[in-house]
Design an enzyme around this catalytic site. Structure first.
Site, mmCIF file in Angstrom:
data_model
loop_
_atom_site.group_PDB
_atom_site.id
_atom_site.type_symbol
_atom_site.label_atom_id
_atom_site.label_comp_id
_atom_site.label_asym_id
_atom_site.label_seq_id
_atom_site.Cartn_x
_atom_site.Cartn_y
_atom_site.Cartn_z
ATOM 1 N N SER A 1 19.221 -53.145 -42.713
ATOM 2 C CA SER A 1 19.963 -53.774 -41.627
ATOM 3 C C SER A 1 19.507 -53.165 -40.312
ATOM 4 O O SER A 1 19.300 -51.945 -40.231
ATOM 5 C CB SER A 1 21.468 -53.563 -41.813
ATOM 6 O OG SER A 1 22.196 -54.176 -40.767
ATOM 7 N N HIS B 1 19.596 -58.920 -34.283
ATOM 8 C CA HIS B 1 20.122 -58.377 -35.535
ATOM 9 C C HIS B 1 19.372 -59.024 -36.689
ATOM 10 O O HIS B 1 19.059 -60.211 -36.650
ATOM 11 C CB HIS B 1 21.616 -58.681 -35.655
ATOM 12 C CG HIS B 1 22.138 -58.627 -37.057
ATOM 13 N ND1 HIS B 1 22.388 -59.767 -37.808
ATOM 14 C CD2 HIS B 1 22.436 -57.576 -37.866
ATOM 15 C CE1 HIS B 1 22.831 -59.418 -38.997
ATOM 16 N NE2 HIS B 1 22.869 -58.105 -39.068
#
Length: 305
Positions: free
Chosen positions: A97, A111
């Site tokens: 992530s 992101h």
């Protein structure tokens, strides 16, 4: 050995983390700090990971990219809302992530996340599923940037069916939405979760295609915007809009909730937080300004490709 064996997926995820951080480090000129961690006996969650963080660089004010591989005695509620038959089952989860917060307000925050989860009730075969996606959060909108980002997502998913990009684009719009503000977080991208409909092998390949597409989707935008001149007005607006990012991650994001509910490593879970952020009471942008255009033209659900 099948491609979905945990050791194979782990090796690919660690390689993805290295490839992405090397590309970002080269663009910024600053190395990442690598912080390996481990959770062991006596803790509710066991496993390990590597948090890689770049702070106070000339291009990225804060760039965090984390790998984690954990095992727990029972799935937390955030992971079983769509799979009630696995409530309370032992689980294994691994993923990469990242959130990158640029210094220049004209460069968007980004992101990306790819992950695999597996779980099994006693006496039953393990069930595995995948999730991930990427989304773009500009502070000043540029249509060519949004189009490039969405086109990259569309091309990554094309080999897996013409339905995937439209479905995952809509899913992204619906997920990255601040319900309490009635506002999109950014211009979106793609998002998928609890995904296994292509079978374990093909679903994994699709997840890998999304991870592999990230640098090509984002770095050309960074190169276009990184040297644009800006002043105090743009910087102040950037920190104000970052407040929305914080609100979403803490209030709505399932990944953040999963990590905290399962006893994950707080420093790594919250690496997505921006270094500087501000809030203002009932702020309204000046009509006709670039700041007003962000809300009226970019923070809305629209087709980009």
């Amino acid at each position: 050995m099948t491609a979905t064996r945990p050791e194979s997926v782990r090796a690919w995820l660690l390689d993805l983390q290295q490839r992405i951080t090397q590309a970002i480090s080269q663009a910024d000129g600053t190395p990442f700090l690598s912080d390996a961690w481990q959770k062991g006996a006596g803790e509710s969650l066991q496993g390990d990971g590597v948090t890689m963080i770049l702070e106070d660089g000339p291009v990225f004010e804060r760039a965090g990219c984390g790998f984690s591989h954990v095992r727990g005695p029972q799935l937390p509620p955030s992971a079983t809302q769509h799979r009630p038959e696995l409530a309370g089952a032992p689980f294994e989860a691994m993923g990469v992530s990242l959130v990158f917060h640029p210094r220049n307000p004209y460069v968007p925050t980004v992101h990306m996340n790819v992950r695999m989860l597996s779980a099994a009730q006693p006496g039953q075969a393990p069930v595995c599923w995948f999730g991930g996606g990427m989304d773009l959060t500009p502070y000043y909108g540029f249509e060519e940037d949004a189009i490039h980002f969405h086109r990259s997502c569309q091309q990554a998913l094309a080999p897996f069916g013409a339905d995937k990009y439209p479905r995952f684009k809509t899913w992204c719009d619906e997920y990255f939405y601040l319900k309490h503000r009635d506002e999109q977080r950014g211009v979106g991208g793609i998002f998928f979760d609890d995904f296994s409909e292509l079978g374990p092998e093909r679903s994994l390949v699709m997840m890998q295609a999304v991870g592999d597409a990230f640098t090509g989707a984002y770095l050309p935008i960074v190169q276009r915007r990184r040297d644009m001149p800006y002043g105090a007005r743009e910087r102040e607006f950037q920190t104000y809009r970052r407040g929305r990012y914080v609100e979403f991650n803490l209030v709505w994001d399932r990944g953040t909730h999963f990590g905290l509910q399962s006893g994950g490593r707080t420093e790594s879970i919250l690496l997505s937080m921006p270094p500087l952020v501000s809030w203002a009471y009932q702020r309204r942008p000046e009509p006709g300004s670039a700041e007003e255009a962000l809300t009226s033209r970019f923070l809305v659900r629209r087709e980009w490709v």
